[in-house]
Motif scaffolding. Sequence first.
Motif, PDB file in Angstrom:
ATOM      1  N   ARG A 103      46.404-100.473  60.740  1.00 17.75           N
ATOM      2  CA  ARG A 103      46.889-101.744  60.643  1.00 17.75           C
ATOM      3  C   ARG A 103      48.118-101.841  60.874  1.00 17.75           C
ATOM      4  O   ARG A 103      49.329-102.749  61.547  1.00 17.75           O
ATOM      5  N   HIS A 145      41.210-102.589  64.632  1.00 13.54           N
ATOM      6  CA  HIS A 145      42.020-103.523  63.842  1.00 13.54           C
ATOM      7  C   HIS A 145      42.605-104.284  64.760  1.00 13.54           C
ATOM      8  O   HIS A 145      42.395-105.425  64.682  1.00 13.54           O
ATOM      9  N   ASP A 201      40.151-116.825  61.582  1.00 10.85           N
ATOM     10  CA  ASP A 201      41.428-116.783  62.131  1.00 10.85           C
ATOM     11  C   ASP A 201      41.600-116.613  63.465  1.00 10.85           C
ATOM     12  O   ASP A 201      40.750-116.502  64.048  1.00 10.85           O
ATOM     13  N   LYS A 253      45.019-119.868  60.032  1.00 10.84           N
ATOM     14  CA  LYS A 253      45.261-119.251  58.560  1.00 10.84           C
ATOM     15  C   LYS A 253      46.379-118.756  59.188  1.00 10.84           C
ATOM     16  O   LYS A 253      46.872-118.665  60.021  1.00 10.84           O
ATOM     17  N   ARG A 307      49.473-115.988  56.713  1.00 17.37           N
ATOM     18  CA  ARG A 307      49.737-116.154  55.820  1.00 17.37           C
ATOM     19  C   ARG A 307      51.025-115.499  55.243  1.00 17.37           C
ATOM     20  O   ARG A 307      51.518-115.526  55.795  1.00 17.37           O
ATOM     21  N   ASP A 339      34.452-112.100  60.042  1.00 13.94           N
ATOM     22  CA  ASP A 339      36.169-110.993  59.778  1.00 13.94           C
ATOM     23  C   ASP A 339      35.890-109.607  60.401  1.00 13.94           C
ATOM     24  O   ASP A 339      34.383-108.789  60.196  1.00 13.94           O
ATOM     25  N   ASP A 340      36.738-108.830  61.429  1.00  9.68           N
ATOM     26  CA  ASP A 340      36.487-107.136  61.203  1.00  9.68           C
ATOM     27  C   ASP A 340      36.820-106.776  60.123  1.00  9.68           C
ATOM     28  O   ASP A 340      35.957-106.033  59.792  1.00  9.68           O
ATOM     29  N   VAL A 341      37.489-107.628  59.035  1.00 16.69           N
ATOM     30  CA  VAL A 341      38.104-106.509  57.723  1.00 16.69           C
ATOM     31  C   VAL A 341      37.358-107.320  57.093  1.00 16.69           C
ATOM     32  O   VAL A 341      38.544-108.373  57.272  1.00 16.69           O
ATOM     33  N   ILE A 342      37.047-107.040  55.828  1.00 15.23           N
ATOM     34  CA  ILE A 342      37.803-108.068  53.896  1.00 15.23           C
ATOM     35  C   ILE A 342      38.300-106.784  53.287  1.00 15.23           C
ATOM     36  O   ILE A 342      37.962-105.703  52.765  1.00 15.23           O
ATOM     37  N   SER A 343      39.924-107.248  52.581  1.00 11.48           N
ATOM     38  CA  SER A 343      39.998-105.806  52.488  1.00 11.48           C
ATOM     39  C   SER A 343      40.522-106.341  50.954  1.00 11.48           C
ATOM     40  O   SER A 343      39.141-106.381  50.127  1.00 11.48           O
ATOM     41  N   THR A 344      41.385-107.668  50.377  1.00 13.29           N
ATOM     42  CA  THR A 344      41.534-108.305  48.988  1.00 13.29           C
ATOM     43  C   THR A 344      40.448-109.321  48.596  1.00 13.29           C
ATOM     44  O   THR A 344      40.424-109.915  47.579  1.00 13.29           O
ATOM     45  N   GLY A 345      40.156-110.336  50.049  1.00 13.04           N
ATOM     46  CA  GLY A 345      39.030-110.720  50.406  1.00 13.04           C
ATOM     47  C   GLY A 345      39.618-111.995  50.179  1.00 13.04           C
ATOM     48  O   GLY A 345      39.172-113.086  49.841  1.00 13.04           O
ATOM     49  N   GLY A 346      40.600-112.228  50.358  1.00 15.24           N
ATOM     50  CA  GLY A 346      41.598-113.521  50.314  1.00 15.24           C
ATOM     51  C   GLY A 346      40.871-114.185  51.585  1.00 15.24           C
ATOM     52  O   GLY A 346      41.213-115.463  51.169  1.00 15.24           O
ATOM     53  N   THR A 347      40.921-114.381  52.186  1.00 13.31           N
ATOM     54  CA  THR A 347      41.228-114.758  53.471  1.00 13.31           C
ATOM     55  C   THR A 347      39.486-115.377  53.831  1.00 13.31           C
ATOM     56  O   THR A 347      39.657-116.762  53.555  1.00 13.31           O
TER      57      THR A 347
HETATM   58  C1  R5P Z   1      43.051-109.758  59.813  1.00 15.44           C
HETATM   59  O1  R5P Z   1      44.058-109.790  60.471  1.00 15.44           O
HETATM   60  C2  R5P Z   1      42.377-109.608  59.369  1.00 15.44           C
HETATM   61  O2  R5P Z   1      40.811-109.566  60.993  1.00 15.44           O
HETATM   62  C3  R5P Z   1      41.603-109.718  58.265  1.00 15.44           C
HETATM   63  O3  R5P Z   1      41.493-111.514  58.043  1.00 15.44           O
HETATM   64  C4  R5P Z   1      41.862-109.418  57.157  1.00 15.44           C
HETATM   65  O4  R5P Z   1      42.497-108.296  56.736  1.00 15.44           O
HETATM   66  C5  R5P Z   1      41.136-109.802  55.222  1.00 15.44           C
HETATM   67  O5  R5P Z   1      42.408-109.565  54.111  1.00 15.44           O
HETATM   68  P1  R5P Z   1      41.807-110.046  52.991  1.00 15.44           P
HETATM   69  O6  R5P Z   1      40.679-109.846  52.705  1.00 15.44           O
HETATM   70  O7  R5P Z   1      42.632-109.798  52.416  1.00 15.44           O
HETATM   71  O8  R5P Z   1      42.425-111.317  53.213  1.00 15.44           O
END
Ligand code: R5P
Length: 304
Positions: free
Chosen positions: A101, A134, A171, A194, A196, A222-230
């Motif tokens: 990232r 990413h 986004d 989106k 942030r 999405d490419d990644v789900i991290s905290t799930g906020g998005t």
């Molecule tokens: C953002 O640039 C990525 O594509 C994801 O939207 C983001 O990393 C998701 O993160 P989170 O789950 O914490 O919202």
Amino acid sequence: MRYLLGDKGVLVIGGSASTSLAESISRELGNCPFTLPFRKRFPDGELYVRIGGRFEGEDVVLVQSTRRDEEILELFLLEDAVREGGAKSLCLVLPYFGYSRQDRRFFPGEAVSARAMARRLEVDADMVITVDLHSPFNRDIFTKPMREVSGVPAIARLLRRRPVDVIVSPDKGAVERCQRMANLLHKPWLSLQKKRIDSEHVEISLPDDAMDLTGKHVAILDDVISTGGTIVESAQLLKKMGAENVIAACTHGLFLKDAFERIKGVASDILSTDTLENAAERGSVAPDIAAILKERLVVGHGSP
Ligand code: R5P
């Protein structure tokens, strides 16, 4: 059918972060030999690895996601073992490329972790295969031949079994991926906007020209789900706009802290690929990775 490169075979090695994906890749290569290395910790906590079997003169495919620091360390040791064991070639498969990232230097004195990792991980490899990097900046950080697999076909295989009317990008960064999915499934797509706020919070809004979502089955990708906020904010907005149900899908499912539970509260299904082990329904990227490997392999008839 067994795949061979030259006289000898292909050996797939699964690092501890990617055991099931490595096994699936070996299956896709006609059940070619597959092994899981032995790992232990010395009394002082240092890691020991040993790869069983012979791989001298063989083409080795080493599969390991690098999400946790200890997985990176394990990978360095495995690469050394493969090279020192006399393998003819080493293809490094990084299903999830951790530390990617930070792909640019924003402030003086910062490390660009994506580049730092790429340069060190690729040292012993002849080729690198990874999945959904990413950012496009990361495509040029490897100096060895690098191929990027898309997670879209794996997720599409799961979405085809469900009613889906619209593909939604949370986004701008995910638009290309969503357009590709929309084309594969012959569905319309829509991009949200989106903003942030911090690493755990985002604001999501609809564009002015958004289509009517009343009664629609929507899949956010999405490419990644991290905290799930998005995903959680996006799903809540889509439901407020009348969506009948929302599917949450991503390539790399990190699901930090209580992300999985929070998403379950707003989404009917949670889908990811198998680049990371998690509790989501997972579509495999193994056929897509194996397809790249097969381009280099010669079909042979040796016994597996
Ligand atoms: C953002 O640039 C990525 O594509 C994801 O939207 C983001 O990393 C998701 O993160 P989170 O789950 O914490 O919202």
